[in-house]
Design an enzyme around this catalytic site. Structure first.
Site, PDB file in Angstrom:
ATOM      1  N   SER A 142      31.237 -16.779 -82.921  1.00 12.21           N
ATOM      2  CA  SER A 142      30.243 -15.737 -82.681  1.00 12.21           C
ATOM      3  C   SER A 142      30.119 -14.825 -83.887  1.00 12.21           C
ATOM      4  CB  SER A 142      30.692 -14.917 -81.471  1.00 12.21           C
ATOM      5  OG  SER A 142      29.796 -13.872 -81.243  1.00 12.21           O
ATOM      6  N   HIS A 150      32.568  -3.573 -82.792  1.00  7.48           N
ATOM      7  CA  HIS A 150      31.521  -4.304 -82.062  1.00  7.48           C
ATOM      8  C   HIS A 150      31.799  -4.191 -80.551  1.00  7.48           C
ATOM      9  CE1 HIS A 150      29.058  -7.597 -80.560  1.00  7.48           C
ATOM     10  NE2 HIS A 150      28.482  -7.684 -81.752  1.00  7.48           N
ATOM     11  N   LYS A 164      38.629 -14.625 -82.614  1.00  8.06           N
ATOM     12  CA  LYS A 164      37.871 -15.839 -82.971  1.00  8.06           C
ATOM     13  C   LYS A 164      37.858 -16.019 -84.484  1.00  8.06           C
ATOM     14  CE  LYS A 164      34.503 -15.923 -79.107  1.00  8.06           C
ATOM     15  NZ  LYS A 164      34.634 -17.232 -78.487  1.00  8.06           N
TER      16      LYS A 164
HETATM   17  P1  NAP Z   1      30.928 -20.397 -71.799  1.00 10.25           P
HETATM   18  O1  NAP Z   1      29.820 -20.826 -70.899  1.00 10.25           O
HETATM   19  O2  NAP Z   1      31.551 -19.053 -71.540  1.00 10.25           O
HETATM   20  O3  NAP Z   1      32.051 -21.524 -71.798  1.00 10.25           O
HETATM   21  C1  NAP Z   1      33.366 -21.319 -72.178  1.00 10.25           C
HETATM   22  C2  NAP Z   1      34.134 -22.564 -71.806  1.00 10.25           C
HETATM   23  O4  NAP Z   1      35.523 -22.398 -72.149  1.00 10.25           O
HETATM   24  C3  NAP Z   1      34.086 -22.893 -70.304  1.00 10.25           C
HETATM   25  O5  NAP Z   1      33.704 -24.246 -70.157  1.00 10.25           O
HETATM   26  C4  NAP Z   1      35.525 -22.705 -69.841  1.00 10.25           C
HETATM   27  O6  NAP Z   1      35.903 -23.585 -68.823  1.00 10.25           O
HETATM   28  C5  NAP Z   1      36.275 -23.039 -71.123  1.00 10.25           C
HETATM   29  N1  NAP Z   1      37.642 -22.519 -71.086  1.00 10.25           N
HETATM   30  C6  NAP Z   1      38.030 -21.222 -71.019  1.00 10.25           C
HETATM   31  N2  NAP Z   1      39.372 -21.159 -70.957  1.00 10.25           N
HETATM   32  C7  NAP Z   1      39.843 -22.447 -71.008  1.00 10.25           C
HETATM   33  C8  NAP Z   1      41.134 -23.025 -70.954  1.00 10.25           C
HETATM   34  N3  NAP Z   1      42.239 -22.268 -70.872  1.00 10.25           N
HETATM   35  N4  NAP Z   1      41.248 -24.377 -71.016  1.00 10.25           N
HETATM   36  C9  NAP Z   1      40.130 -25.161 -71.094  1.00 10.25           C
HETATM   37  N5  NAP Z   1      38.865 -24.649 -71.128  1.00 10.25           N
HETATM   38  C10 NAP Z   1      38.731 -23.320 -71.078  1.00 10.25           C
HETATM   39  O7  NAP Z   1      30.420 -20.470 -73.319  1.00 10.25           O
HETATM   40  P2  NAP Z   1      28.998 -20.075 -73.913  1.00 10.25           P
HETATM   41  O8  NAP Z   1      28.499 -18.810 -73.316  1.00 10.25           O
HETATM   42  O9  NAP Z   1      28.142 -21.273 -73.910  1.00 10.25           O
HETATM   43  O10 NAP Z   1      29.428 -19.710 -75.417  1.00 10.25           O
HETATM   44  C11 NAP Z   1      29.798 -20.715 -76.337  1.00 10.25           C
HETATM   45  C12 NAP Z   1      30.473 -20.058 -77.538  1.00 10.25           C
HETATM   46  O11 NAP Z   1      29.538 -19.195 -78.195  1.00 10.25           O
HETATM   47  C13 NAP Z   1      31.664 -19.179 -77.180  1.00 10.25           C
HETATM   48  O12 NAP Z   1      32.634 -19.261 -78.186  1.00 10.25           O
HETATM   49  C14 NAP Z   1      31.056 -17.780 -77.180  1.00 10.25           C
HETATM   50  O13 NAP Z   1      32.014 -16.772 -77.411  1.00 10.25           O
HETATM   51  C15 NAP Z   1      30.109 -17.913 -78.335  1.00 10.25           C
HETATM   52  N6  NAP Z   1      29.030 -16.914 -78.364  1.00 10.25           N
HETATM   53  C16 NAP Z   1      28.552 -16.344 -77.229  1.00 10.25           C
HETATM   54  C17 NAP Z   1      27.516 -15.413 -77.320  1.00 10.25           C
HETATM   55  C18 NAP Z   1      26.875 -14.830 -76.103  1.00 10.25           C
HETATM   56  O14 NAP Z   1      25.830 -14.174 -76.239  1.00 10.25           O
HETATM   57  N7  NAP Z   1      27.431 -15.045 -74.926  1.00 10.25           N
HETATM   58  C19 NAP Z   1      27.000 -15.058 -78.555  1.00 10.25           C
HETATM   59  C20 NAP Z   1      27.495 -15.701 -79.689  1.00 10.25           C
HETATM   60  C21 NAP Z   1      28.496 -16.626 -79.583  1.00 10.25           C
HETATM   61  P3  NAP Z   1      35.282 -23.492 -67.326  1.00 10.25           P
HETATM   62  O15 NAP Z   1      33.947 -24.192 -67.429  1.00 10.25           O
HETATM   63  O16 NAP Z   1      36.282 -24.214 -66.489  1.00 10.25           O
HETATM   64  O17 NAP Z   1      35.149 -22.024 -67.003  1.00 10.25           O
END
Ligand code: NAP
Length: 268
Positions: A142, A150, A164
């Site tokens: 991110s 932030h 991260k």
């Molecule tokens: P997300 O839907 O929150 O998915 C996170 C995944 O991590 C889920 O599948 C979760 O499993 C898995 N996970 C968490 N703990 C785990 C563990 N202990 N063992 C195995 N799996 C585990 O992700 P997203 O929102 O698509 O984001 C993708 C990436 O982009 C992330 O790194 C996020 O921080 C980054 N990002 C997000 C934003 C935003 O606006 N949200 C902005 C920029 C970047 P479960 O499916 O079982 O829960």
């Protein structure tokens, strides 16, 4: 991926790719995109819930169940893999519905803090990949990791973006080829309809180009991941990525990903 050039290597066997966080919102899109190209990729999913995986993909074939906290879960999933896509992330939970006029408060579940998931959990994946002889890791992170203040870092005092970024530095030093994709704010919007813009060190957060929102559809991030697995110019690069809003005058929808990656640089 219809109109987008894909770097075809017809005589080579499909790349064996493991996607972790496969049941996440971006991870599932990556799995589905990779599955559309069986000539290019054989995809394995790593997830915590068999039910969730089955609901999303309609099958549990090539699913490896486990927790990234347990290196022993990762090892079999990575055996004979060429590439690893890291899409895991700590997930904050709302403590309780906020009182009217109050801001919601968040906590991370036990075992699920950013230090445990986004730092140690990513280190576990990188080390397991190294042991398995994986040649390339694509890590989705991110933007915002240069700024301790932030709001996402302040959330539940988790410093999520700082952890991260520390894991990104670890990956760069690991000796494995890397592509680090630091996305702007993720949107659940269609992909393939926008011009993507790359940058570095959160400069686009400090000064958004033409004042555009620093966001990007998850589907576009997933496409960047797929293209990064194949494009030589994505190797050993780390970059921020956002998109011009759909319909921006003079915007040119990104289809040449080699050219996009060529604008990016190695190192954090
Ligand atoms: P997300 O839907 O929150 O998915 C996170 C995944 O991590 C889920 O599948 C979760 O499993 C898995 N996970 C968490 N703990 C785990 C563990 N202990 N063992 C195995 N799996 C585990 O992700 P997203 O929102 O698509 O984001 C993708 C990436 O982009 C992330 O790194 C996020 O921080 C980054 N990002 C997000 C934003 C935003 O606006 N949200 C902005 C920029 C970047 P479960 O499916 O079982 O829960």
């Amino acid at each position: 991926m219809s109109q987008v050039a894909i770097y075809s290597t017809p005589m080579t066997p499909p790349l064996q790719v493991l996607v972790t966080g496969a049941t996440g919102r971006t991870g599932a899109l990556v799995v589905q995109k990779l599955q559309q190209h069986p000539d290019q990729f054989t995809v394995r999913s790593f997830a915590r819930s068999e039910q969730k995986a089955n609901d999303l993909f309609g099958t549990t074939a090539n699913l490896y169940l486990g927790d990234i906290a347990n290196p022993a879960d990762l090892q079999p999933a990575l055996e004979n893999c060429d590439a690893l896509v890291i899409l895991t992330s700590a997930i904050p939970q709302m403590k309780a519905p906020p009182e009217p006029g109050q801001r919601p408060e968040f906590i991370y579940p036990e075992g699920g803090t950013p230090e445990q998931i986004d730092y140690q959990g990513q280190l576990n994946q990188i080390e397991a990949a190294k042991t398995a002889g994986v040649k390339h890791i694509v890590l989705v992170g991110s933007m915002g990791g240069t700024n301790e203040q932030h709001p996402l870092n302040r959330m539940a005092n988790g410093n999520i973006l700082i952890w991260k970024r520390q894991a990104e530095a670890y990956l760069i030093d690991s000796g494995i080829d890397y592509t680090i994709i630091r996305a702007g704010g993720l949107q659940d919007q269609p992909g393939g309809q926008r011009e993507l813009i790359v940058g570095k060190d959160d400069t686009m957060l400090a000064q958004p180009p033409d004042g555009i929102p620093t966001s990007i559809p998850r589907a576009d991030v997933a496409e960047v991941v797929v293209q990064a697995l194949l494009a030589p110019s994505a190797r050993n690069k780390a970059f921020d990525v956002i998109s011009k809003p759909e319909g921006t005058p003079q915007a040119v929808v990104t289809t040449d990903f080699e050219a996009l990656f060529e604008q990016t640089t190695p190192g954090l």
